[in-house]
Design a protein around this motif. Structure first.
Motif, short mmCIF file in Angstrom:
data_model
loop_
_atom_site.label_atom_id
_atom_site.label_comp_id
_atom_site.label_asym_id
_atom_site.label_seq_id
_atom_site.Cartn_x
_atom_site.Cartn_y
_atom_site.Cartn_z
N LEU A 62 0.82 -1.21 0.00
CA LEU A 62 0.00 0.00 0.00
C LEU A 62 0.86 1.26 0.00
O LEU A 62 1.93 1.30 0.60
CB LEU A 62 -0.92 0.02 1.22
CG LEU A 62 -1.81 -1.21 1.46
CD1 LEU A 62 -2.68 -0.98 2.69
CD2 LEU A 62 -2.65 -1.53 0.24
N THR A 63 0.36 2.29 -0.65
CA THR A 63 0.94 3.63 -0.56
C THR A 63 -0.19 4.60 -0.26
O THR A 63 -1.34 4.38 -0.67
CB THR A 63 1.65 4.04 -1.87
OG1 THR A 63 0.72 3.95 -2.96
CG2 THR A 63 2.85 3.17 -2.14
N PHE A 86 0.43 6.86 9.93
CA PHE A 86 1.85 7.20 9.90
C PHE A 86 2.49 6.60 8.64
O PHE A 86 3.39 5.75 8.73
CB PHE A 86 2.59 6.71 11.16
CG PHE A 86 2.14 5.37 11.66
CD1 PHE A 86 2.68 4.19 11.16
CD2 PHE A 86 1.17 5.28 12.64
CE1 PHE A 86 2.28 2.96 11.63
CE2 PHE A 86 0.75 4.04 13.12
CZ PHE A 86 1.32 2.88 12.61
N PRO A 87 2.04 7.00 7.44
CA PRO A 87 2.60 6.46 6.20
C PRO A 87 4.09 6.75 6.08
O PRO A 87 4.56 7.82 6.48
CB PRO A 87 1.80 7.17 5.11
CG PRO A 87 1.30 8.41 5.76
CD PRO A 87 1.05 8.06 7.19
N ARG A 88 4.83 5.75 5.54
CA ARG A 88 6.28 5.82 5.34
C ARG A 88 7.06 5.89 6.64
O ARG A 88 8.27 6.09 6.63
CB ARG A 88 6.66 7.00 4.43
CG ARG A 88 6.12 6.86 3.01
CD ARG A 88 6.55 8.01 2.12
NE ARG A 88 6.01 9.29 2.60
CZ ARG A 88 4.79 9.73 2.32
NH1 ARG A 88 3.97 8.98 1.58
NH2 ARG A 88 4.36 10.90 2.76
N HIS A 110 -4.12 1.90 11.60
CA HIS A 110 -3.27 2.39 10.51
C HIS A 110 -3.53 1.64 9.21
O HIS A 110 -3.45 2.21 8.12
CB HIS A 110 -1.81 2.23 10.91
CG HIS A 110 -0.83 2.60 9.85
ND1 HIS A 110 -0.73 3.88 9.33
CD2 HIS A 110 0.10 1.86 9.17
CE1 HIS A 110 0.22 3.91 8.40
NE2 HIS A 110 0.73 2.71 8.28
N LEU A 111 -3.86 0.36 9.31
CA LEU A 111 -4.19 -0.41 8.11
C LEU A 111 -5.48 0.09 7.46
O LEU A 111 -5.61 0.07 6.24
CB LEU A 111 -4.32 -1.90 8.47
CG LEU A 111 -4.65 -2.85 7.31
CD1 LEU A 111 -3.55 -2.81 6.25
CD2 LEU A 111 -4.84 -4.27 7.83
N VAL A 132 7.79 2.99 13.66
CA VAL A 132 6.75 2.56 14.61
C VAL A 132 6.93 1.09 14.97
O VAL A 132 6.76 0.70 16.14
CB VAL A 132 5.35 2.83 14.01
CG1 VAL A 132 4.26 2.26 14.92
CG2 VAL A 132 5.14 4.32 13.80
N ALA A 133 7.28 0.25 13.99
CA ALA A 133 7.51 -1.17 14.27
C ALA A 133 8.64 -1.35 15.28
O ALA A 133 8.57 -2.21 16.17
CB ALA A 133 7.81 -1.92 12.99
#
Length: 378
Positions: A172-173, A242-244, A236-237, A249-250
């Protein structure tokens, strides 16, 4: 290492002084006399040869009982695998007192990070326990710890769900605050590599610190934190929060999951070198299970994103909602807000993973076949 945990209400009867309401400050004043008392009533022998029993480290346990940790050293040339463990502490005065003796850790026999094994009982008419420990070699402990790491992920539905959520966002983007399944295969694989690496580094740090006792948060707080990481990642999914920044975060969330992992790795009583091996073997087990999950889930997911991107978006929405629901239920359970209410446990959810993986592969193969048929028809 020999550890005795003694209720102060019974100990004071044999010790001869009141220990009611024993505090850390009071323990400091009684330390010398308590140590002398315990050294008089605790011993280890092999035949007629006595072992060296060093002055104990005394501390108060959470239930206000007294904990004494002894370092015991076998005489030169004497096997430390066979000995008599002796104590008449308390029982020499309190005749009905019983002391259960357990083996907590034994590296050479592979007894590590599992439930203590009963060895016997001290009582007034039996103050010695004969101990004979088997020896299975270093590999027995390493294999046991590797298996423990594998099992922890395989049966820990929360950790596996978090990993699946990380995988799901790979193709995903974010465009105008919405997801689109248009990331290339190469970029998707690079994204997964960075995210999984960051998560691994994060949980390795706190796994090590937690197993060493440097970090000791409550189990409930850690489990609540794990559920919150799932809720945030699931949200978030569904919507790009928090894209990119998924790798960052992980890594941060990995710190919380590492503390949960460390709760399963009880390495007390091991030498520093054994502890290092234990952490490594346990972590390799975790990584092997994570790698297996990636190998099973990632190929069909990337295939679906290529052949049926709109379907992937719909599946992501369903996965996001389901994960948020499970995270919410686990939060309710772990905060103790609904005592007595039966909620879906992690084991019951974990049993569904093979079936869901099979369904994912079947769906990916079907969509791939449909795409090929459409290409031939065109």
């Amino acid at each position: 290492m020999l550890t005795l945990v003694m209720p102060t209400s019974q100990l004071e009867l044999a010790y001869g002084r009141s220990l009611t309401g024993l505090t850390t400050a009071r323990l400091a004043t009684e330390r010398d006399d308590l140590s002398r008392y315990l050294l008089m009533h605790v011993g280890v022998r092999t035949g007629r040869l006595g072992w060296q029993v060093r002055r104990p480290e005394l501390s108060l346990a959470p239930d206000d009982s007294l904990q004494a940790r002894f370092e015991v050293l076998a005489p030169h040339g004497v096997s430390p695998r066979q000995f008599s463990l002796m104590s008449d502490a308390i029982v020499h005065q309190v005749r009905n007192h019983r002391v259960e003796v357990f083996l907590r850790q034994d590296w050479d026999s592979g007894h590590v990070a599992i439930a203590p094994r009963p060895l016997g009982e001290w009582r007034a008419d039996q103050t010695a326990i004969e101990v004979k420990l088997a020896s299975a070699g270093t590999w027995a402990s390493l294999i046991a710890l590797w298996q423990l790491g594998v099992t922890h992920i395989a049966t820990g539905a929360d950790h596996m769900l978090f990993l699946i959520l990380l995988i799901a966002v790979a193709p995903l983007t974010a465009h105008r605050e919405q997801w689109q399944a248009d990331r290339s295969l190469r970029d998707s694989l690079r994204h997964v590599l960075w995210v999984v690496t960051a998560f691994t580094i994060g949980h390795m740090v706190t796994l090590t610190l937690g197993s060493l006792g440097v970090l000791t948060p409550s189990t409930q707080a850690v489990e609540i934190g794990v559920a919150l990481t799932i809720a945030v990642t699931a949200a978030h999914l569904g919507y790009p929060l928090f894209p990119r920044k998924e790798a960052l975060v992980a890594g941060l969330f990995g710190l919380i999951h590492g503390l949960a992992f460390s709760g399963s790795l009880n390495s007390g009583g091991l030498t520093p070198w054994q502890h290092a091996q234990a952490v490594l073997a346990f972590n390799i087990g975790i990584e092997c299970m994570q790698a297996l999950a990636l190998c099973v889930c990632l190929p069909p997911w990337l295939s679906l994103s290529r052949h049926a991107p709109q379907l992937v978006m719909q599946l992501n929405l369903g996965l996001s909602c389901t994960a948020m629901l499970l995270a919410g239920l686990w939060l309710i359970d772990r905060t103790g807000l609904t005592p007595g209410l039966e909620l879906p446990g992690e084991a019951s959810v974990a049993m569904l993973w093979p079936w869901l993986a099979a369904a994912l592969w079947a769906l990916a193969l079907w969509q791939s076949w449909r795409a090929r048929q459409g290409a031939h028809a065109g």
